[in-house]
Design a protein around this motif. Sequence first.
Motif, PDB file in Angstrom:
ATOM      1  N   VAL A 442      30.835 -48.454  22.969  1.00 33.37           N
ATOM      2  CA  VAL A 442      31.365 -49.390  23.965  1.00 33.37           C
ATOM      3  C   VAL A 442      30.312 -49.704  25.019  1.00 33.37           C
ATOM      4  N   PHE A 443      29.611 -48.669  25.492  1.00 29.86           N
ATOM      5  CA  PHE A 443      28.536 -48.899  26.458  1.00 29.86           C
ATOM      6  C   PHE A 443      27.467 -49.818  25.873  1.00 29.86           C
ATOM      7  N   GLU A 444      27.157 -49.598  24.594  1.00 28.69           N
ATOM      8  CA  GLU A 444      26.130 -50.416  23.932  1.00 28.69           C
ATOM      9  C   GLU A 444      26.584 -51.866  23.794  1.00 28.69           C
ATOM     10  N   LYS A 445      27.815 -52.071  23.325  1.00 31.98           N
ATOM     11  CA  LYS A 445      28.298 -53.422  23.036  1.00 31.98           C
ATOM     12  C   LYS A 445      28.599 -54.218  24.305  1.00 31.98           C
ATOM     13  N   LEU A 446      29.208 -53.550  25.318  1.00 29.31           N
ATOM     14  CA  LEU A 446      29.607 -54.258  26.530  1.00 29.31           C
ATOM     15  C   LEU A 446      28.490 -54.347  27.558  1.00 29.31           C
ATOM     16  N   PHE A 447      27.922 -53.201  27.931  1.00 29.95           N
ATOM     17  CA  PHE A 447      26.956 -53.190  29.029  1.00 29.95           C
ATOM     18  C   PHE A 447      25.551 -53.587  28.572  1.00 29.95           C
ATOM     19  N   LEU A 448      25.104 -53.039  27.436  1.00 30.55           N
ATOM     20  CA  LEU A 448      23.761 -53.362  26.942  1.00 30.55           C
ATOM     21  C   LEU A 448      23.753 -54.663  26.146  1.00 30.55           C
ATOM     22  N   GLU A 449      24.920 -55.043  25.664  1.00 34.03           N
ATOM     23  CA  GLU A 449      25.065 -56.254  24.844  1.00 34.03           C
ATOM     24  C   GLU A 449      24.069 -56.240  23.683  1.00 34.03           C
ATOM     25  N   ALA A 450      24.068 -55.123  22.957  1.00 34.09           N
ATOM     26  CA  ALA A 450      23.188 -54.944  21.802  1.00 34.09           C
ATOM     27  C   ALA A 450      24.028 -54.800  20.540  1.00 34.09           C
ATOM     28  N   SER A 451      23.376 -54.963  19.405  1.00 37.48           N
ATOM     29  CA  SER A 451      24.084 -54.914  18.117  1.00 37.48           C
ATOM     30  C   SER A 451      23.432 -53.936  17.150  1.00 37.48           C
ATOM     31  N   ASP A 452      22.847 -52.868  17.674  1.00 39.23           N
ATOM     32  CA  ASP A 452      22.128 -51.934  16.803  1.00 39.23           C
ATOM     33  C   ASP A 452      23.062 -51.085  15.949  1.00 39.23           C
ATOM     34  N   THR A 453      24.255 -50.815  16.430  1.00 38.23           N
ATOM     35  CA  THR A 453      25.208 -50.037  15.639  1.00 38.23           C
ATOM     36  C   THR A 453      26.005 -50.987  14.751  1.00 38.23           C
ATOM     37  N   ASP A 454      25.962 -50.733  13.472  1.00 33.63           N
ATOM     38  CA  ASP A 454      26.644 -51.585  12.492  1.00 33.63           C
ATOM     39  C   ASP A 454      28.153 -51.527  12.724  1.00 33.63           C
ATOM     40  N   GLU A 455      28.789 -52.687  12.787  1.00 28.22           N
ATOM     41  CA  GLU A 455      30.233 -52.728  13.024  1.00 28.22           C
ATOM     42  C   GLU A 455      31.025 -52.111  11.882  1.00 28.22           C
ATOM     43  N   ASN A 456      30.434 -52.036  10.703  1.00 31.72           N
ATOM     44  CA  ASN A 456      31.113 -51.382   9.578  1.00 31.72           C
ATOM     45  C   ASN A 456      31.297 -49.894   9.815  1.00 31.72           C
ATOM     46  N   GLU A 457      30.518 -49.327  10.739  1.00 30.37           N
ATOM     47  CA  GLU A 457      30.615 -47.897  11.048  1.00 30.37           C
ATOM     48  C   GLU A 457      31.546 -47.631  12.231  1.00 30.37           C
ATOM     49  N   ILE A 458      32.104 -48.687  12.812  1.00 29.31           N
ATOM     50  CA  ILE A 458      32.945 -48.546  13.993  1.00 29.31           C
ATOM     51  C   ILE A 458      34.411 -48.730  13.605  1.00 29.31           C
ATOM     52  N   ASP A 459      35.276 -47.895  14.154  1.00 29.50           N
ATOM     53  CA  ASP A 459      36.714 -48.020  13.890  1.00 29.50           C
ATOM     54  C   ASP A 459      37.207 -49.390  14.339  1.00 29.50           C
ATOM     55  N   ILE A 460      38.146 -49.947  13.594  1.00 25.61           N
ATOM     56  CA  ILE A 460      38.670 -51.274  13.907  1.00 25.61           C
ATOM     57  C   ILE A 460      39.335 -51.295  15.273  1.00 25.61           C
ATOM     58  N   SER A 461      39.949 -50.176  15.680  1.00 25.60           N
ATOM     59  CA  SER A 461      40.605 -50.120  16.987  1.00 25.60           C
ATOM     60  C   SER A 461      39.596 -50.249  18.128  1.00 25.60           C
ATOM     61  N   VAL A 462      38.408 -49.668  17.941  1.00 20.06           N
ATOM     62  CA  VAL A 462      37.354 -49.762  18.956  1.00 20.06           C
ATOM     63  C   VAL A 462      36.859 -51.193  19.056  1.00 20.06           C
ATOM     64  N   ILE A 463      36.672 -51.833  17.919  1.00 17.51           N
ATOM     65  CA  ILE A 463      36.214 -53.225  17.903  1.00 17.51           C
ATOM     66  C   ILE A 463      37.240 -54.125  18.598  1.00 17.51           C
ATOM     67  N   GLN A 464      38.503 -53.851  18.388  1.00 19.89           N
ATOM     68  CA  GLN A 464      39.558 -54.663  19.006  1.00 19.89           C
ATOM     69  C   GLN A 464      39.557 -54.508  20.528  1.00 19.89           C
ATOM     70  N   ILE A 465      39.355 -53.281  21.008  1.00 29.53           N
ATOM     71  CA  ILE A 465      39.326 -53.062  22.459  1.00 29.53           C
ATOM     72  C   ILE A 465      38.118 -53.776  23.070  1.00 29.53           C
ATOM     73  N   ILE A 466      36.977 -53.654  22.426  1.00 33.09           N
ATOM     74  CA  ILE A 466      35.764 -54.320  22.928  1.00 33.09           C
ATOM     75  C   ILE A 466      35.971 -55.835  22.969  1.00 33.09           C
ATOM     76  N   ARG A 467      36.532 -56.374  21.895  1.00 34.86           N
ATOM     77  CA  ARG A 467      36.746 -57.820  21.820  1.00 34.86           C
ATOM     78  C   ARG A 467      37.764 -58.278  22.863  1.00 34.86           C
ATOM     79  N   SER A 468      38.782 -57.468  23.093  1.00 35.57           N
ATOM     80  CA  SER A 468      39.803 -57.817  24.091  1.00 35.57           C
ATOM     81  C   SER A 468      39.199 -57.901  25.487  1.00 35.57           C
ATOM     82  N   ILE A 469      38.336 -56.945  25.826  1.00 29.17           N
ATOM     83  CA  ILE A 469      37.679 -56.942  27.147  1.00 29.17           C
ATOM     84  C   ILE A 469      36.754 -58.149  27.279  1.00 29.17           C
ATOM     85  N   GLN A 470      36.041 -58.479  26.220  1.00 31.02           N
ATOM     86  CA  GLN A 470      35.143 -59.632  26.254  1.00 31.02           C
ATOM     87  C   GLN A 470      35.926 -60.937  26.435  1.00 31.02           C
ATOM     88  N   LEU A 471      37.065 -61.059  25.760  1.00 32.56           N
ATOM     89  CA  LEU A 471      37.876 -62.264  25.870  1.00 32.56           C
ATOM     90  C   LEU A 471      38.453 -62.413  27.279  1.00 32.56           C
TER      91      LEU A 471
END
Length: 478
Positions: A442-471
Amino acid sequence: MRNILTSSAVLDLVASIVTGNNNSASVNGRGKPFLSQTQKSTESILLHVIIKMTTKFPSVHVTYGSQTFISNSARTEFLNNVCEKYNLNKDQIEIYDIETCKTINVKDLRDFMKVEIKKKNHPPITKINGKSYASNASTSKMPNLEVLNKKLIDNSALNGLERAYLIDCLKNFSNPLKRKNDTVAVNQDARPEMKNRKVQVDAANLIAHRATSTQTDELINYQPPLNNSTLTNDIIIQSKKLAASEKVDSVKATDLMVKSFDKRRNFILIERPAVSFVKEKFPLLFSCTEVRNELDRIFYTGKSQEFISNIKKYAPHILSAARDDDPLLETTQEKMKSFQTPAQREYAQEVGAILMVSSLMHEKRNYLKLLDHCYDISNFPYIETLSKLEEIFFDQHIYKVYAENLLLCEASDLKEALLCLIASYFIFNIKYPDTSFRTLVVFEKLFLEASDTDENEIDISVIQIIRSIQLKQQARGS
């Protein structure tokens, strides 16, 4: 008694052994070679003598010419006397029968037998199916480490026990300058099994493409050369001298760090050294200013400032994702109400949002070590401050950032400390630990705005929370 050695011949032999002259050979009274062609080497021979036995008492005389080396020595004490003279152990000595070309025991000694008292140079040999293999049986007994240490320093010959012991040590050797293999957990309870979920660069691909780049680097087409011809060891020497000075010139330090970046980046990504080794080679890196600069060099200029700005941008949306009765949310709101200035209230909101991420991800806050917080001991990067949880909502605290239990830098507030923490994972190419994986993502995706961690390795629930905050932020901006 035809082949008894003369005194002068034996003294010549002993002298040749002491001086290390391998060309000297034992001779008999008529000057003829006493050894066969296959046994001319005297490197391991202590004595080459005639044994005389007494019948009245079971004793042994070792005789050369008219001299007696060991007189009236009982069989049981024979090897002890030899060991005492040559400062050896019993397992380092063997008795070699010249006539039969075999190693014998003390009980096999006979009158007028020609033998060699030898020092073992090789481990015991075991024959299996006609083939010879070094025996590991000698490793059951640990050698005298003090004697072994002296032999290594003096470059002396090692016996079979010592050789087997050292071979066993080499099998279990782990280079302290290399980071341990993540798949090997020393303590499964203390250190969870690592998964290959975050690697900035695969070394094989790095070498193949002759480029220093992370996934983020590749997005902006950053590909410096693997070997920078303008870089010399003088830059590293200058860096060490500057770091050791009482007052570090920040401008000069940044200039040296820029010049050594390509060398340092390739060194870390390919060699994967321990952080302590990086500090030994590039000591100027270990400051808050240079950690920020290094992150900018990896991504692009201004990336560190964007990280700090994003904490402020996403803080209210992170808090809004928590339950209304969440204790941390209630504490954050109380702190915001208690402060007088807008800047203090804003900082309290940002601290609460940082802390809330772990709660939303249902993970322990292991990256932050407080006085009232129990945490697991780990080699992964972490932040430490001598304060309690309720106290850190105010910004007058010192935060220390550690990587592999080595102090990386100090920060004046939690936002700066978090920036250095995330930067350490990218700078030293460290994988996220399982216990804090989702929080760090979450720190990487939201604050650093980086994409080094493959989304296939991230739980779908985490991706949904990140996307919700961004929206929510996008909706607020529009």
